[in-house]
Design an enzyme around this catalytic site. Structure first.
Site, short mmCIF file in Angstrom:
data_model
loop_
_atom_site.label_atom_id
_atom_site.label_comp_id
_atom_site.label_asym_id
_atom_site.label_seq_id
_atom_site.Cartn_x
_atom_site.Cartn_y
_atom_site.Cartn_z
N LYS A 285 0.84 -1.20 0.00
CA LYS A 285 0.00 0.00 0.00
C LYS A 285 0.87 1.25 0.00
CE LYS A 285 -3.89 -1.79 2.71
NZ LYS A 285 -4.93 -1.57 1.69
N ARG A 359 -10.41 -11.47 1.76
CA ARG A 359 -11.25 -12.54 1.19
C ARG A 359 -10.51 -13.87 1.24
NH1 ARG A 359 -11.53 -9.08 -4.23
NH2 ARG A 359 -11.09 -7.51 -2.64
N1 BES Z 1 -8.07 -3.66 4.36
C1 BES Z 1 -8.23 -3.25 3.02
C2 BES Z 1 -9.54 -2.51 2.77
C3 BES Z 1 -9.74 -1.21 3.48
C4 BES Z 1 -9.51 -0.02 2.82
C5 BES Z 1 -10.22 -1.16 4.76
C6 BES Z 1 -9.74 1.18 3.46
C7 BES Z 1 -10.45 0.05 5.40
C8 BES Z 1 -10.21 1.21 4.74
C9 BES Z 1 -8.23 -4.47 2.09
O1 BES Z 1 -7.47 -5.55 2.50
C10 BES Z 1 -7.66 -4.01 0.80
O2 BES Z 1 -6.54 -3.61 0.79
N2 BES Z 1 -8.46 -4.06 -0.26
C11 BES Z 1 -8.04 -3.65 -1.53
C12 BES Z 1 -8.53 -4.64 -2.54
C13 BES Z 1 -8.01 -4.42 -3.92
C14 BES Z 1 -6.54 -4.76 -3.98
C15 BES Z 1 -8.79 -5.29 -4.86
C16 BES Z 1 -8.65 -2.28 -1.80
O3 BES Z 1 -9.81 -2.06 -1.44
O4 BES Z 1 -7.96 -1.43 -2.35
ZN ZN Z 2 -5.42 -5.41 1.87
#
Ligand code: BES
Ligand code: ZN
Ligand code: ZN
Length: 506
Positions: A285, A359
């Site tokens: 990230k 997931r």
């Molecule tokens: N934990 C994150 C989602 C999240 C984002 C929670 C903001 C709380 C606040 C999750 O694991 C994630 O990183 N999801 C990605 C998925 C993508 C790579 C398909 C996302 O939402 O960017």
């Molecule tokens: Zn994530």
């Protein structure tokens, strides 16, 4: 702090502050003057304030009156605005009660008394429960890490007063019981907030297991936690893959509460995402805001705290809690994009993006849930940024196949003000998670991200199922009356009230 219900009149009640809630209604305010007594100094002050417009009952209004010596027993009278009369709801009571106690706290009041405001046809029990939630959740602070300099004066007692022994049709004893239940549920919410706010240098999968075990021991539910060996034995490949880059061990936590008198009663299974920190892994990230990912275990926190509440309430129902916990870190041993894993049910998944880890770990729990022949399975997860883009921080995204449960959660969500909003999971979206090399892949591309995440999960369910994406609601960006900045403990009240209803205990 103790919350009491008592038959007494404020004028002779010994308290540091007595609180009155005032609607924005001039007639109502003028009528209320009679309670101060004719020609008293308080009557004089209040009537001037109403006449001048300085007292109007507006939502953000907080007025303190100081009685003349010997006039009445309370040291202060705190007037809290409730806003427009037609907009007074239980949610306004939660918020106003939070504002009231915070104001009284800044006035260093150790004892507070208040008359609850009338909310339509709601009973005293319902209004009191809302006030208790506002009070306890409003006073919540995560301040363990500050070097304490000036200790705040703790509030010792809060008393809901009634002149005639009845609050909107309910007796003192009935209201006191409702207060106790609301306290218990609010404490569970606070427990979830504490877990969410704990920084990730103190919080690993083993820590979640420890918190669950302690709660189980204290409140009365059974807790088992799988470490690496059992995870491998049970082919929990999602949890293992996600945790692979971490120096800490993963855990799968099983919580069992058996409260039903009927031996064959099907349980409700709650599943929580317990990522104790989400760096994104190799698909790392960006730095900005990454610290918020300490609460990527909010689903787990909600499940653990809900089991605690259900056990303490001794609900006649069977509830299973499952938590998939891992730490998503990049390292030489971490899972790579392109890796393929094969789940215990035979389904293979291509890991196209290691940041879509929620997931992956939830799938193991959803497979495990089949063992219980569940009435319904509800998973909670801070799953997608896409859900936050769609719904903001106002409402939780709901998807799933259990139509009756959807209706119930919608209704209860509106009541407790932890609202859910349904997103569709039409089969056309399934195209997006097709893989060239495995049965499914863990990302669906740019569009409908919250939905493709849910559809990935759906492939692991063969029972009535609901997915709640709490990515937007588990953390608040700005403090409001009873929701502080940071972890919110969202859905503890929602799920507990749903389970109360399911258990048939009113
Ligand atoms: N934990 C994150 C989602 C999240 C984002 C929670 C903001 C709380 C606040 C999750 O694991 C994630 O990183 N999801 C990605 C998925 C993508 C790579 C398909 C996302 O939402 O960017
Ligand atoms: Zn994530
Ligand atoms: Zn995550």
């Amino acid at each position: 702090m103790k919350i009491n219900v008592q038959k007494a009149n404020w004028k002779t009640f010994r308290t540091d502050s007595v609180v009155f809630f005032q609607p924005e209604d001039k007639k109502w305010l003028e009528n209320s003057l009679q309670y101060y007594g004719k020609n008293t100094p308080l009557h004089g002050q209040a009537s001037q304030m109403i006449a001048s417009g300085d007292m109007s009952g507006k939502k953000d209004e907080q007025i303190v009156l100081y009685p003349a010596s010997g006039e009445v027993t309370p040291k202060r009278i705190v007037l809290i605005g409730l806003g427009k009369p037609d907009k007074i709801s239980l949610e306004q009571v939660r918020r106003a009660a939070a504002r009231a106690v915070k104001k009284a706290q800044t006035l260093k009041s150790k004892t507070i008394a208040m008359y609850l405001p009338r909310v339509g046809k709601n009973s005293g029990e319902i209004v009191a429960a809302a006030a208790v939630e506002g009070i306890l959740l409003g006073l919540y602070k995560f301040d363990r890490f500050f070097k304490k300099e000036e200790p705040v004066t703790p509030i010792e007692t809060i008393t809901f007063l009634t002149d005639d022994g009845k609050i909107f049709g309910s007796t003192v004893a009935q209201v006191a019981k409702a207060v106790q239940r609301a306290e218990l549920i609010s404490q569970a919410t606070i427990f979830a907030r504490d877990m969410e706010n704990e920084p990730s240098n103190n919080k690993f999968p083993e820590t979640l297991a420890k918190w669950a075990s302690e709660a189980g021991r204290k409140s009365g539910f059974k807790v088992t936690a799988f470490g690496p060996a059992e995870l491998r034995k049970n082919k929990m490949v999602g949890i293992l893959a996600v945790n692979q880059g971490s120096v800490k061990e993963a855990r799968f936590i099983i919580m069992e509460y058996k409260g039903s008198k009927k031996a064959d009663s099907k349980p409700i299974v709650l599943v929580g995402k317990g990522i104790t920190f989400d760096t994104g892994g190799i698909s790392i990230k960006p730095a900005a805001g990454m610290g918020d990912m300490k609460s990527d275990m909010s689903g787990a926190a909600t499940v653990i705290a809900t089991l605690k509440a259900v056990a303490e309430l001794k609900l006649p129902i069977n509830v299973i809690g499952l938590v998939s916990s891992a730490e998503n870190m990049p390292s030489g041993s971490a899972t790579r994009p392109g890796d393929i894993i094969t789940y215990a049910n035979g389904l293979s998944a291509e890991i196209d993006n290691t940041d879509a880890e929620g997931r992956l770990v939830l799938a193991d729990a959803l497979i495990w849930a089949q063992k219980y022949n569940p009435k319904s399975v509800i998973d909670l997860a801070t799953l997608t940024g896409a859900c936050v883009v769609a719904l903001g921080h106002v409402t939780t995204g709901m998807m799933g196949t259990d139509e009756a449960m959807k209706k119930q959660l919608k209704k209860i969500g509106d009541e407790v003000y932890e609202r859910v909003c349904e997103l569709p999971i039409y089969e056309e979206y399934e195209e997006l998670i097709k893989s060239d090399v495995a049965d499914i892949k863990n990302v669906g591309g740019r569009w409908a991200g919250a939905i493709t995440a849910a559809l990935f999960l759906k492939r692991f369910t063969d029972y009535p199922w609901i997915h709640l994406d709490i990515a937007g609601t588990a953390r608040s960006e700005a403090a409001s009356d009873y929701i502080p900045k940071g972890g919110t403990g969202v859905a503890v009240r929602l799920l507990t009230h749903m389970l109360i209803e399911e258990s048939g205990k009113k």
